[in-house]
Scaffold this motif. Structure first.
Motif, PDB file in Angstrom:
ATOM      1  N   UNK A  36      67.856  25.367 100.691  1.00 11.57           N
ATOM      2  CA  UNK A  36      67.751  26.672 101.157  1.00 11.57           C
ATOM      3  C   UNK A  36      68.313  27.037 102.833  1.00 11.57           C
ATOM      4  N   UNK A  37      68.830  26.245 104.163  1.00 19.30           N
ATOM      5  CA  UNK A  37      68.644  26.791 105.137  1.00 19.30           C
ATOM      6  C   UNK A  37      69.655  26.232 104.927  1.00 19.30           C
ATOM      7  N   UNK A  38      70.774  25.870 104.496  1.00 21.16           N
ATOM      8  CA  UNK A  38      72.056  25.489 104.597  1.00 21.16           C
ATOM      9  C   UNK A  38      72.523  26.868 103.793  1.00 21.16           C
ATOM     10  N   UNK A  39      72.129  27.272 102.626  1.00 20.60           N
ATOM     11  CA  UNK A  39      72.632  28.609 102.216  1.00 20.60           C
ATOM     12  C   UNK A  39      72.035  29.783 102.529  1.00 20.60           C
ATOM     13  N   UNK A  40      70.880  29.924 103.377  1.00 22.37           N
ATOM     14  CA  UNK A  40      70.874  30.773 103.974  1.00 22.37           C
ATOM     15  C   UNK A  40      71.622  31.106 105.236  1.00 22.37           C
ATOM     16  N   UNK A  41      72.326  29.758 106.196  1.00 20.96           N
ATOM     17  CA  UNK A  41      73.202  30.051 107.193  1.00 20.96           C
ATOM     18  C   UNK A  41      74.996  30.367 106.205  1.00 20.96           C
ATOM     19  N   UNK A  42      75.162  29.694 104.723  1.00 19.99           N
ATOM     20  CA  UNK A  42      76.383  30.515 104.618  1.00 19.99           C
ATOM     21  C   UNK A  42      76.292  31.621 104.433  1.00 19.99           C
ATOM     22  N   UNK A  43      75.374  32.398 103.911  1.00 22.73           N
ATOM     23  CA  UNK A  43      75.045  33.683 103.493  1.00 22.73           C
ATOM     24  C   UNK A  43      75.040  34.489 104.820  1.00 22.73           C
ATOM     25  N   UNK A  44      74.850  34.370 105.788  1.00 28.37           N
ATOM     26  CA  UNK A  44      74.616  35.158 107.090  1.00 28.37           C
ATOM     27  C   UNK A  44      73.740  36.043 106.533  1.00 28.37           C
ATOM     28  N   UNK A  45      73.613  37.333 106.593  1.00 27.66           N
ATOM     29  CA  UNK A  45      72.343  38.267 106.231  1.00 27.66           C
ATOM     30  C   UNK A  45      72.501  39.149 105.318  1.00 27.66           C
ATOM     31  N   UNK A  46      73.521  38.463 104.388  1.00 33.67           N
ATOM     32  CA  UNK A  46      72.889  38.590 102.270  1.00 33.67           C
ATOM     33  C   UNK A  46      72.291  38.012 101.911  1.00 33.67           C
ATOM     34  N   UNK A  47      70.647  38.014 102.444  1.00 34.15           N
ATOM     35  CA  UNK A  47      69.105  37.398 102.085  1.00 34.15           C
ATOM     36  C   UNK A  47      69.136  37.183 100.351  1.00 34.15           C
ATOM     37  N   UNK A  48      69.659  38.301 100.007  1.00 34.10           N
ATOM     38  CA  UNK A  48      70.055  38.414  98.018  1.00 34.10           C
ATOM     39  C   UNK A  48      70.924  37.634  98.015  1.00 34.10           C
ATOM     40  N   UNK A  49      71.870  36.797  98.440  1.00 33.76           N
ATOM     41  CA  UNK A  49      72.795  36.236  97.930  1.00 33.76           C
ATOM     42  C   UNK A  49      72.131  34.814  97.743  1.00 33.76           C
ATOM     43  N   UNK A  50      71.607  34.532  99.333  1.00 35.35           N
ATOM     44  CA  UNK A  50      71.261  33.191  99.682  1.00 35.35           C
ATOM     45  C   UNK A  50      69.999  33.557  98.055  1.00 35.35           C
ATOM     46  N   UNK A  51      69.295  33.766  98.059  1.00 31.34           N
ATOM     47  CA  UNK A  51      67.728  33.573  96.475  1.00 31.34           C
ATOM     48  C   UNK A  51      68.586  33.385  95.726  1.00 31.34           C
ATOM     49  N   UNK A  52      68.924  34.475  95.167  1.00 33.18           N
ATOM     50  CA  UNK A  52      70.288  34.066  93.775  1.00 33.18           C
ATOM     51  C   UNK A  52      71.236  32.682  93.970  1.00 33.18           C
ATOM     52  N   UNK A  53      71.540  32.078  94.766  1.00 32.00           N
ATOM     53  CA  UNK A  53      72.413  30.848  94.642  1.00 32.00           C
ATOM     54  C   UNK A  53      70.697  29.897  94.828  1.00 32.00           C
ATOM     55  N   UNK A  54      70.083  30.301  95.459  1.00 28.14           N
ATOM     56  CA  UNK A  54      68.595  28.575  95.777  1.00 28.14           C
ATOM     57  C   UNK A  54      68.664  28.622  93.790  1.00 28.14           C
ATOM     58  N   UNK A  55      68.427  29.721  93.970  1.00 31.27           N
ATOM     59  CA  UNK A  55      67.632  30.032  91.635  1.00 31.27           C
ATOM     60  C   UNK A  55      68.281  29.486  90.718  1.00 31.27           C
ATOM     61  N   UNK A  56      70.479  29.705  91.159  1.00 30.69           N
ATOM     62  CA  UNK A  56      70.547  29.918  90.139  1.00 30.69           C
ATOM     63  C   UNK A  56      71.490  28.076  89.761  1.00 30.69           C
ATOM     64  N   UNK A  57      71.321  27.370  91.568  1.00 33.36           N
ATOM     65  CA  UNK A  57      72.207  26.544  91.458  1.00 33.36           C
ATOM     66  C   UNK A  57      71.256  24.789  91.114  1.00 33.36           C
ATOM     67  N   UNK A  58      71.588  24.865  89.767  1.00 28.40           N
ATOM     68  CA  UNK A  58      71.021  23.433  89.123  1.00 28.40           C
ATOM     69  C   UNK A  58      70.690  22.340  90.581  1.00 28.40           C
TER      70      UNK A  58
END
Length: 58
Positions: A36-58
């Motif tokens: 989750x921390x890696x996703x948040x760092x990769x998406x920057x300020x796009x917290x919605x995108x980070x949440x989507x990737x966290x939920x959608x990634x198997x």
């Protein structure tokens, strides 16, 4: 036959499974937060995108 006379096997719990189960759970949770921390760092300020990737990634 067991000591109870009913034919059921008797066993004693050793408690050895609990530490291993806790270590496994801790590793799984740690890995989840690390991902989750890696996703948040990769998406920057796009917290919605980070949440989507966290939920959608198997």
């Amino acid at each position: 036959m067991s000591a109870s006379g009913r034919g059921f096997p008797t066993s004693r719990r050793t408690g050895a499974g609990h530490p291993f189960a806790m270590a496994t759970l801790e590793n799984l949770v740690e890995g989840h937060y690390r991902h989750a921390a890696q996703l948040a760092a990769a998406t920057g300020d796009a917290s919605g995108l980070a949440l989507y990737l966290l939920k959608a990634d198997p």
